[in-house]
Motif scaffolding. Sequence first.
Motif, mmCIF file in Angstrom:
data_model
loop_
_atom_site.group_PDB
_atom_site.id
_atom_site.type_symbol
_atom_site.label_atom_id
_atom_site.label_comp_id
_atom_site.label_asym_id
_atom_site.label_seq_id
_atom_site.Cartn_x
_atom_site.Cartn_y
_atom_site.Cartn_z
ATOM 1 N N LYS A 240 -56.868 56.626 37.322
ATOM 2 C CA LYS A 240 -55.565 56.007 37.112
ATOM 3 C C LYS A 240 -55.127 55.181 38.322
ATOM 4 N N ALA A 241 -55.693 55.504 39.495
ATOM 5 C CA ALA A 241 -55.376 54.762 40.716
ATOM 6 C C ALA A 241 -56.189 53.472 40.822
ATOM 7 N N GLY A 242 -57.030 53.204 39.810
ATOM 8 C CA GLY A 242 -57.753 51.939 39.777
ATOM 9 C C GLY A 242 -59.182 51.988 40.279
ATOM 10 N N PHE A 243 -59.829 53.165 40.167
ATOM 11 C CA PHE A 243 -61.211 53.290 40.616
ATOM 12 C C PHE A 243 -62.160 53.476 39.442
ATOM 13 N N GLU A 244 -63.304 52.837 39.575
ATOM 14 C CA GLU A 244 -64.392 52.972 38.606
ATOM 15 C C GLU A 244 -65.292 54.099 39.071
ATOM 16 N N ILE A 245 -65.749 54.938 38.135
ATOM 17 C CA ILE A 245 -66.523 56.129 38.487
ATOM 18 C C ILE A 245 -67.917 56.066 37.866
ATOM 19 N N ALA A 246 -68.927 56.345 38.681
ATOM 20 C CA ALA A 246 -70.302 56.449 38.179
ATOM 21 C C ALA A 246 -70.809 57.855 38.503
ATOM 22 N N ILE A 247 -71.427 58.514 37.530
ATOM 23 C CA ILE A 247 -71.879 59.894 37.692
ATOM 24 C C ILE A 247 -73.365 59.991 37.382
ATOM 25 N N TYR A 248 -74.103 60.663 38.282
ATOM 26 C CA TYR A 248 -75.545 60.816 38.098
ATOM 27 C C TYR A 248 -75.960 62.248 38.419
ATOM 28 N N PRO A 249 -76.943 62.787 37.716
ATOM 29 C CA PRO A 249 -77.438 64.138 38.019
ATOM 30 C C PRO A 249 -78.185 64.146 39.346
ATOM 31 N N VAL A 250 -78.171 65.285 39.997
ATOM 32 C CA VAL A 250 -78.923 65.442 41.239
ATOM 33 C C VAL A 250 -80.364 65.776 40.894
ATOM 34 N N THR A 251 -81.293 65.001 41.390
ATOM 35 C CA THR A 251 -82.710 65.216 41.079
ATOM 36 C C THR A 251 -83.314 66.289 41.984
#
Length: 285
Positions: A240-251
Amino acid sequence: MLGGREKIGNASIDWKTVAFGSGKTRRKTFGFGKYNKKQDQYDLSINIRELSIVDAAGTGCGVWDAAIILSRWIFSHGEVFKGQRVLELGSGCGLCGLVASSFASETWLTDCSPKLLSNLEYEIDINSKNDEGEEDAAKGEVYKNTRIAYIDWDNVRSQDINGEGLYEEEVPKDLEVDKKFVVKIPPADIIVGSELTYTPISVVGLTKVIQTLLKPGGIFYELLSDDRDGVPAFLDVISKAGFEIAIYPVTDEYMGNFKTGQRPETYKFYSFKRKGEECRFPDMS
């Protein structure tokens, strides 16, 4: 269960191991990169002094799995940090920030605990010396631009969100913080942190800190467990503060051999960058 997810393993922590007596400390060495058996050394070794939780007043007294995972990622992506100003939030023992110092042009280690701040200063000193405790010019060069600063996320006001840095002018009277740690913190190209959103309590303050201290085009890298109550709240607030989020699993390459006594958990890499900005850095894929 947490949000429909079943926790893995025994949720308890061996607090006797973490505490290990008031006034006592424990030194650990963490190796990164290839191990040279003949020389008995890694490409990079970081010495850490853990404090007793009795004295340090918080879990930042020790190194936990998440910090080790994030530190391994930082080391394996050193080129991302080269020539950058890096800020570690919630440094605790400072493992992630000290690894970043090997690549960055300037690194800031930050926390709100007076004892942890003093311990971070000690750790910069021991990592600037050789195994015999003597000054080492090469190691000293690595850490000469590593700074330490006091920061209280919950003391950030809305008017501080200006991209010009953050200066904690007011320190609680009952908190004995050495004045040398109360300095203006400049905006960073890269912010890093592990398990910063353990609970929902400080997610608003943390978001304000990131808004204030992340340069335009910068990125915030965080390592989080799926089992933390604060994660959904933080993702909602920072989005909501204006940030884009990318999520990745830990290999698997970043997992295992932690030796912390912590129960097994499922972790993910998170990258945060401002929406609509051209970010200069990659996600944690």
